[in-house]
Design a protein around this motif. Structure first.
Motif, short mmCIF file in Angstrom:
data_model
loop_
_atom_site.label_atom_id
_atom_site.label_comp_id
_atom_site.label_asym_id
_atom_site.label_seq_id
_atom_site.Cartn_x
_atom_site.Cartn_y
_atom_site.Cartn_z
N HIS A 140 -24.47 -20.37 -40.76
CA HIS A 140 -23.30 -21.22 -41.05
C HIS A 140 -22.33 -20.51 -41.99
N GLU A 141 -22.83 -19.59 -42.84
CA GLU A 141 -21.93 -18.82 -43.71
C GLU A 141 -21.07 -17.88 -42.87
N LEU A 142 -21.67 -17.24 -41.87
CA LEU A 142 -20.91 -16.35 -40.99
C LEU A 142 -19.82 -17.12 -40.27
N LYS A 143 -20.14 -18.31 -39.82
CA LYS A 143 -19.17 -19.11 -39.08
C LYS A 143 -18.06 -19.61 -40.00
N THR A 144 -18.40 -19.87 -41.26
CA THR A 144 -17.38 -20.25 -42.23
C THR A 144 -16.40 -19.11 -42.46
N ILE A 145 -16.93 -17.89 -42.56
CA ILE A 145 -16.07 -16.71 -42.74
C ILE A 145 -15.20 -16.51 -41.51
N LEU A 146 -15.76 -16.69 -40.33
CA LEU A 146 -14.95 -16.56 -39.11
C LEU A 146 -13.79 -17.56 -39.13
N HIS A 147 -14.06 -18.78 -39.58
CA HIS A 147 -12.99 -19.79 -39.68
C HIS A 147 -11.90 -19.31 -40.63
N ARG A 148 -12.30 -18.75 -41.75
CA ARG A 148 -11.32 -18.29 -42.74
C ARG A 148 -10.43 -17.20 -42.16
N PHE A 149 -11.00 -16.39 -41.26
CA PHE A 149 -10.22 -15.31 -40.65
C PHE A 149 -9.62 -15.74 -39.31
N LEU A 150 -9.46 -17.06 -39.15
CA LEU A 150 -8.73 -17.65 -38.03
C LEU A 150 -9.46 -17.51 -36.71
N PHE A 151 -10.79 -17.57 -36.74
CA PHE A 151 -11.58 -17.59 -35.52
C PHE A 151 -12.28 -18.95 -35.42
N PRO A 152 -11.67 -19.92 -34.73
CA PRO A 152 -12.31 -21.23 -34.56
C PRO A 152 -13.51 -21.13 -33.62
N GLU A 153 -14.27 -22.22 -33.54
CA GLU A 153 -15.53 -22.22 -32.80
C GLU A 153 -15.38 -21.79 -31.34
N GLU A 154 -14.28 -22.14 -30.73
CA GLU A 154 -14.12 -21.82 -29.31
C GLU A 154 -13.93 -20.32 -29.06
N THR A 155 -13.76 -19.51 -30.12
CA THR A 155 -13.61 -18.06 -29.94
C THR A 155 -14.91 -17.30 -30.20
N TRP A 156 -15.93 -17.95 -30.71
CA TRP A 156 -17.13 -17.23 -31.15
C TRP A 156 -17.86 -16.53 -30.02
N ASN A 157 -17.81 -17.06 -28.81
CA ASN A 157 -18.48 -16.45 -27.67
C ASN A 157 -17.54 -15.60 -26.82
N LYS A 158 -16.35 -15.37 -27.34
CA LYS A 158 -15.37 -14.56 -26.62
C LYS A 158 -15.71 -13.08 -26.76
N PRO A 159 -15.76 -12.31 -25.66
CA PRO A 159 -16.02 -10.87 -25.76
C PRO A 159 -14.94 -10.17 -26.58
N CYS A 160 -15.35 -9.27 -27.43
CA CYS A 160 -14.38 -8.60 -28.31
C CYS A 160 -13.37 -7.77 -27.53
N ARG A 161 -13.74 -7.33 -26.34
CA ARG A 161 -12.79 -6.54 -25.55
C ARG A 161 -11.58 -7.35 -25.13
N GLN A 162 -11.69 -8.68 -25.21
CA GLN A 162 -10.57 -9.54 -24.83
C GLN A 162 -9.68 -9.90 -26.01
N LEU A 163 -10.01 -9.44 -27.20
CA LEU A 163 -9.23 -9.78 -28.39
C LEU A 163 -7.95 -8.96 -28.45
N SER A 164 -6.94 -9.54 -29.07
CA SER A 164 -5.70 -8.80 -29.32
C SER A 164 -5.91 -7.85 -30.49
N GLY A 165 -4.91 -6.99 -30.72
CA GLY A 165 -5.00 -6.07 -31.84
C GLY A 165 -5.11 -6.79 -33.17
N GLY A 166 -4.32 -7.86 -33.34
CA GLY A 166 -4.38 -8.62 -34.58
C GLY A 166 -5.72 -9.28 -34.79
N GLU A 167 -6.29 -9.82 -33.70
CA GLU A 167 -7.61 -10.44 -33.80
C GLU A 167 -8.68 -9.42 -34.17
N LYS A 168 -8.61 -8.25 -33.57
CA LYS A 168 -9.59 -7.20 -33.88
C LYS A 168 -9.50 -6.77 -35.34
#
Length: 215
Positions: free
Chosen positions: A124-152
């Motif tokens: 849950h700490e990892l998920k909290t950090i992801l939220h802080r860096f603008l990664f909501p729950e629906e992005t957690w299972n998204k392959p990193c190859r599909q991320l934009s440069g800003g997201e990466k």
């Protein structure tokens, strides 16, 4: 309300992002009349001499083919100068290239941050950090190859926060290319408060001014 949320998010990031371990003002790199050549033609018109001290914020500018990448490879020890003297003290460094090769495209967003969880933070700490860096729950299972440069880029900083292994030297290669506004806010806020040594290849004068580039 939007401004308040941005400020709250920046405060969260400032509190958690660690600082480099080397005290301010220590000489990290000293170069005297160094040269390099891939063929018979020197990379630089004249030998380079410079010093880099801990805590400095430095920009590298130059046209394409002017030898910026070669200089970085020398600083990282991947190449040795053909002539001149180069003295380097022990320090940790991180090179964030334009391809964000620190991000594994085969992993999902959550798997990527889990791979940096050396201190065994709870899930849950990892998920909290992801939220802080603008990664909501629906992005957690998204392959990193599909991320934009800003997201990466945001994901790299989230991983560094999780690993608690802030480098003594950050090198960023054209970090504002293709960044969205939210990503730029996050990255600028983090770099502004980072206490280590910053080396940036960029022609973005506004960004360089905002992160306190001084040399």
């Amino acid at each position: 309300q939007h401004i308040k949320e941005n400020l709250d998010r920046r405060n969260d990031l400032k509190m958690d992002f660690g600082n480099a371990r080397i005290h301010q003002g220590k000489r990290l790199i000293s170069a005297r009349e160094i040269t390099f050549s891939y063929t018979d033609k020197p990379v630089w018109q004249s030998p380079l001499s410079f010093e880099i001290f801990s805590g400095e914020r430095i920009k590298i500018t130059g046209s394409n083919g002017s030898g910026k990448t070669t200089l970085l490879k020398i600083i990282f020890g991947k190449l040795q100068p053909l002539a001149g003297q180069l003295e380097m003290q022990p320090f940790t460094c991180l090179y964030m290239d334009q391809d964000f090769s620190l991000v594994d495209g085969c992993l999902t967003v959550l798997e990527q941050i889990q791979s940096y969880n050396h201190s065994l933070r709870l899930d849950h700490e990892l998920k909290t950090i992801l939220h802080r860096f603008l990664f909501p729950e629906e992005t957690w299972n998204k392959p990193c190859r599909q991320l934009s440069g800003g997201e990466k880029m945001r994901l790299v900083f989230a991983c560094l926060m999780v690993s608690n292994q802030t480098p003594d030297l950050f090198v960023l290669d054209e970090p504002t290319n293709n960044l969205d506004i939210d990503s730029l806010e996050v990255v600028t806020s983090i770099l502004r408060d980072y206490q280590g040594t910053l080396l940036v290849i960029s022609h973005d004068s506004y960004f360089l001014r905002e992160i306190g580039i001084e040399k």
